[in-house]
Design an enzyme around this catalytic site. Structure first.
Site, PDB file in Angstrom:
ATOM      1  N   SER A 172      40.630  29.830  -9.524  1.00  0.00           N
ATOM      2  CA  SER A 172      39.924  30.584 -10.552  1.00  0.00           C
ATOM      3  C   SER A 172      40.842  31.679 -11.079  1.00  0.00           C
ATOM      4  CB  SER A 172      38.684  31.225  -9.930  1.00  0.00           C
ATOM      5  OG  SER A 172      38.272  32.329 -10.707  1.00  0.00           O
TER       6      SER A 172
ATOM      7  N   TYR B   2      35.459  35.679  -3.238  1.00  0.00           N
ATOM      8  CA  TYR B   2      35.778  34.465  -3.996  1.00  0.00           C
ATOM      9  C   TYR B   2      37.222  34.524  -4.509  1.00  0.00           C
ATOM     10  CZ  TYR B   2      35.237  31.294  -8.094  1.00  0.00           C
ATOM     11  OH  TYR B   2      35.377  30.313  -9.052  1.00  0.00           O
TER      12      TYR B   2
ATOM     13  N   SER C  47      28.225  18.091 -10.435  1.00  0.00           N
ATOM     14  CA  SER C  47      27.827  19.176 -11.322  1.00  0.00           C
ATOM     15  C   SER C  47      29.058  19.734 -12.047  1.00  0.00           C
ATOM     16  CB  SER C  47      27.179  20.266 -10.454  1.00  0.00           C
ATOM     17  OG  SER C  47      26.928  21.430 -11.193  1.00  0.00           O
TER      18      SER C  47
ATOM     19  N   LYS D  96      40.461  32.179  -3.540  1.00  0.00           N
ATOM     20  CA  LYS D  96      41.155  31.393  -4.575  1.00  0.00           C
ATOM     21  C   LYS D  96      42.631  31.776  -4.640  1.00  0.00           C
ATOM     22  CE  LYS D  96      37.627  28.981  -6.358  1.00  0.00           C
ATOM     23  NZ  LYS D  96      37.545  27.521  -6.234  1.00  0.00           N
TER      24      LYS D  96
HETATM   25  N1  LIG Z   1      33.009  27.305 -14.304  1.00  0.00           N
HETATM   26  C1  LIG Z   1      33.978  28.198 -14.338  1.00  0.00           C
HETATM   27  O1  LIG Z   1      34.138  28.974 -15.297  1.00  0.00           O
HETATM   28  C2  LIG Z   1      34.939  28.283 -13.196  1.00  0.00           C
HETATM   29  C3  LIG Z   1      35.922  29.262 -13.276  1.00  0.00           C
HETATM   30  C4  LIG Z   1      36.845  29.340 -12.258  1.00  0.00           C
HETATM   31  C5  LIG Z   1      36.803  28.454 -11.206  1.00  0.00           C
HETATM   32  N2  LIG Z   1      35.813  27.524 -11.134  1.00  0.00           N
HETATM   33  C6  LIG Z   1      35.817  26.621  -9.975  1.00  0.00           C
HETATM   34  O2  LIG Z   1      35.554  25.320 -10.415  1.00  0.00           O
HETATM   35  C7  LIG Z   1      34.961  24.568  -9.355  1.00  0.00           C
HETATM   36  C8  LIG Z   1      33.725  23.870  -9.878  1.00  0.00           C
HETATM   37  O3  LIG Z   1      32.762  24.862 -10.224  1.00  0.00           O
HETATM   38  P1  LIG Z   1      31.695  24.676 -11.382  1.00  0.00           P
HETATM   39  O4  LIG Z   1      31.824  25.822 -12.287  1.00  0.00           O
HETATM   40  O5  LIG Z   1      31.755  23.307 -11.919  1.00  0.00           O
HETATM   41  O6  LIG Z   1      30.354  24.930 -10.542  1.00  0.00           O
HETATM   42  P2  LIG Z   1      29.094  24.006 -10.211  1.00  0.00           P
HETATM   43  O7  LIG Z   1      28.560  23.434 -11.451  1.00  0.00           O
HETATM   44  O8  LIG Z   1      28.195  24.837  -9.376  1.00  0.00           O
HETATM   45  O9  LIG Z   1      29.728  22.866  -9.314  1.00  0.00           O
HETATM   46  C9  LIG Z   1      30.146  23.139  -8.012  1.00  0.00           C
HETATM   47  C10 LIG Z   1      30.087  21.886  -7.177  1.00  0.00           C
HETATM   48  O10 LIG Z   1      30.439  22.210  -5.824  1.00  0.00           O
HETATM   49  C11 LIG Z   1      29.425  21.715  -4.972  1.00  0.00           C
HETATM   50  N3  LIG Z   1      29.264  22.485  -3.743  1.00  0.00           N
HETATM   51  C12 LIG Z   1      28.901  23.776  -3.624  1.00  0.00           C
HETATM   52  N4  LIG Z   1      28.767  24.083  -2.317  1.00  0.00           N
HETATM   53  C13 LIG Z   1      29.052  22.966  -1.615  1.00  0.00           C
HETATM   54  C14 LIG Z   1      29.080  22.641  -0.255  1.00  0.00           C
HETATM   55  N5  LIG Z   1      28.771  23.538   0.691  1.00  0.00           N
HETATM   56  N6  LIG Z   1      29.409  21.397   0.120  1.00  0.00           N
HETATM   57  C15 LIG Z   1      29.709  20.465  -0.807  1.00  0.00           C
HETATM   58  N7  LIG Z   1      29.690  20.700  -2.120  1.00  0.00           N
HETATM   59  C16 LIG Z   1      29.370  21.941  -2.516  1.00  0.00           C
HETATM   60  C17 LIG Z   1      28.165  21.791  -5.794  1.00  0.00           C
HETATM   61  O11 LIG Z   1      27.126  21.003  -5.222  1.00  0.00           O
HETATM   62  P3  LIG Z   1      25.575  21.369  -5.533  1.00  0.00           P
HETATM   63  O12 LIG Z   1      25.286  20.894  -6.914  1.00  0.00           O
HETATM   64  O13 LIG Z   1      24.846  20.608  -4.489  1.00  0.00           O
HETATM   65  O14 LIG Z   1      25.433  22.838  -5.393  1.00  0.00           O
HETATM   66  C18 LIG Z   1      28.684  21.287  -7.121  1.00  0.00           C
HETATM   67  O15 LIG Z   1      28.791  19.892  -7.102  1.00  0.00           O
HETATM   68  C19 LIG Z   1      34.679  25.559  -8.233  1.00  0.00           C
HETATM   69  O16 LIG Z   1      35.708  25.472  -7.268  1.00  0.00           O
HETATM   70  C20 LIG Z   1      34.740  26.900  -8.944  1.00  0.00           C
HETATM   71  O17 LIG Z   1      35.114  27.933  -8.074  1.00  0.00           O
HETATM   72  C21 LIG Z   1      34.867  27.421 -12.106  1.00  0.00           C
END
Ligand SMILES: NC(=O)c1ccc[n+]([C@@H]2O[C@H](COP(=O)([O-])OP(=O)(O)OC[C@H]3O[C@@H](n4cnc5c(N)ncnc54)[C@H](OP(=O)(O)O)[C@@H]3O)[C@@H](O)[C@H]2O)c1
Length: 470
Positions: free
Chosen positions: A326, A352, A199, A356
């Site tokens: 983050s 969170y 994702s 981080k």
């Molecule tokens: N998007 C942003 O603006 C942003 C900003 C700062 C940091 N981040 C960081 O970027 C990273 C990716 O986030 P994203 O925005 O791409 O979110 P996302 O689309 O929700 O992707 C998160 C991924 O982590 C997996 N995950 C969650 N809980 C899990 C668990 N217990 N065991 C194994 N896998 C798990 C999810 O699997 P499922 O699909 O099964 O839930 C998904 O594949 C994260 O570390 C997030 O904190 C994102």
């Protein structure tokens, strides 16, 4: 009609040259006029692949739609580009001679709207542009790496909190694109492990690294999402040789189990990307008794990395660990005893951000400890990207900021670069945004004490042990 012809010779394999050039998304890295370029069709690069390229020609912006009309790996590729003003046919051929790859590039321009009568005046500028573009391509394919540095402009912005935070938006990403170095690296055969690969950022990273030829092991938690993930990767990249492991990474038993499986296979890991994450608005404990934000965002990448060390260490070229954090961590200071929050003060965003922050500090500590094992450790934050995770955990934030959010691909860009680029292998222990090393502290009050840094690893290990005993 104007016909441009240029030739260059580079010290790269013919396969690398062909793959880099025929993926016209790279054109903005080397062409003198192209500013942005994206793929507009699905699937691996081949006959019929289309690209949208925006060029700056003098004061005018030109949108070109390119299509690959002839595709002959590793010998030649032909693209036809169409715009309001002209049509161009690019014929690019590749030959190997005297340990170099020779690239011959011919571009035939046909003008519309009566512009043909200006051809004589246009020709000089066009030839100059053609020469500069091929010099750019030679640089992109040849340039030895130099360590990434912080630009003066970014350093200035980071001194003030608001401009620093503004760079989290898509404007920060776009600003960085204009000043970045090309990256023509391929990762054939490199073993890369990515968590949370199905994702958002993890998926965008998996697609890009599969396109680069990496040997991928993707860790996801939901077995029902395996087929969909493999189908997406196959249709986007043509690759079907990708391994998927299932693990709920908030459970230490699952982390240990997936590590044990990878250790049993014994395949050295070149890059480990700790990406899985979620922001939990509600307080909950895992079935092992750990608070879930702490478990998933901090204990899990710690245990996974520690247990996979035998596969990461002592390679001839440094292996890489990349931690995804983050920008939210900028608000928090590391205090170990405050990492695990509980009601009534539990707030998802704060738990969170604290985790981080701790993972950012941990990256610096690991970089130091594992230097002599030839492991480099870097941390990145993606800015604000419109991913399923943001949509589900932060719907209000998303609806307010929707217009300035990055795409998943833009958010993942620095993860991909840290995994792939040669120059990213020259630094360790740094925090990156948009391929630039950034300050880990925008606010002086968030700098942790030396005592807190020293305690951090023991504190996390003790919590992991408590979960294992549960
Ligand atoms: N998007 C942003 O603006 C942003 C900003 C700062 C940091 N981040 C960081 O970027 C990273 C990716 O986030 P994203 O925005 O791409 O979110 P996302 O689309 O929700 O992707 C998160 C991924 O982590 C997996 N995950 C969650 N809980 C899990 C668990 N217990 N065991 C194994 N896998 C798990 C999810 O699997 P499922 O699909 O099964 O839930 C998904 O594949 C994260 O570390 C997030 O904190 C994102």
């Amino acid at each position: 009609m104007i016909k441009l012809h240029e030739e260059i010779a580079v010290q790269r394999s013919i396969e690398d040259c062909f793959r880099y050039v025929s993926d016209f998304r790279t054109v903005s890295e080397w062409d003198a006029t192209a500013r942005t370029s994206s793929k507009s069709t699905q699937g691996p690069i081949g006959l019929g692949t289309r690209f949208i390229v925006h060029c700056a020609v003098g004061p005018t912006k030109v949108r070109l739609e390119y299509e690959i009309v002839d595709y002959c790996p590793w010998a030649s590729v032909v693209l036809v580009g169409k715009s309001r003003f002209f049509e161009v046919r690019d014929v690019i051929t590749f030959t190997e001679k005297e340990a170099k790859t020779h690239i011959s590039y011919t571009a035939d321009f046909k003008y519309h709207l009566g512009l043909g009568s200006f051809e004589n005046r246009l020709e000089y500028g066009m030839r100059d542009m053609g020469r500069k573009s091929l010099e750019g391509l030679k640089k992109a394919l040849d340039t030895p790496s130099s360590p990434p540095t912080l630009s003066k402009c970014t350093a200035r912005a980071d001194r003030w909190v608001a401009p620093g935070v503004a760079m989290f938006s898509k404007w920060g990403y776009r600003r960085s694109v204009a000043q970045r170095k090309p990256d023509s690296t391929f990762l054939d055969g490199q073993h890369i492990v990515i968590t949370g690969a199905n994702s958002g950022l993890g998926l965008a990273t998996s697609i890009a690294l599969a396109e680069s030829g990496a040997d991928l092991t993707l860790i996801i938690r939901n077995p029902k999402k395996r087929e969909e993930l493999l189908t997406t990767l196959k249709s986007e990249t043509g690759r079907s040789d990708i391994t998927v492991e299932i693990a709920d990474l908030s459970l230490m038993a699952d982390v240990r189990a997936v590590s044990t499986r990878l250790l049993a296979k014994g395949k050295p890991i070149d890059v480990l990307i700790n990406n899985a994450g979620a922001l939990f608005n509600n307080y909950a404990l895992t079935s092992e008794g750990l608070e879930q934000s702490f478990a998933l965002l901090l204990a899990s990448p710690t245990l996974l990395t520690q247990t996979l060390l035998p596969l990461l260490k002592d390679h001839t070229t440094p292996s890489r660990v990349i931690n995804v954090v983050s920008g939210g961590m900028y608000t928090e200071k590391l205090v170990c005893q405050r990492l695990i929050m509980a009601p009534p003060e539990y707030q998802g965003a704060q738990a969170y951000a604290r985790a981080k922050r701790a993972l950012t500090v941990l990256g610096e500590l690991w970089a130091e400890q594992w230097r002599e094992n030839n492991i480099i450790v870097n941390t990145m934050h993606p800015g604000w990207a419109d991913t399923p995770g943001v949509a589900s955990a932060l719907p209000t934030f998303r609806s307010i900021t929707k217009r300035i959010l990055r795409t998943s691909e833009e958010g993942a860009d620095t993860i991909i670069w840290l995994a792939r680029a040669k120059e990213a292998g020259d630094v360790s222990g740094k925090l990156f945004l948009d391929r630039e090393p950034r300050t880990p502290y925008l606010l002086a009050r968030t700098k942790e004490s030396a005592a807190q840094r020293d305690q951090l690893e023991d504190y996390i290990d003790a919590q992991i042990d408590s979960a294992s005993e549960a």
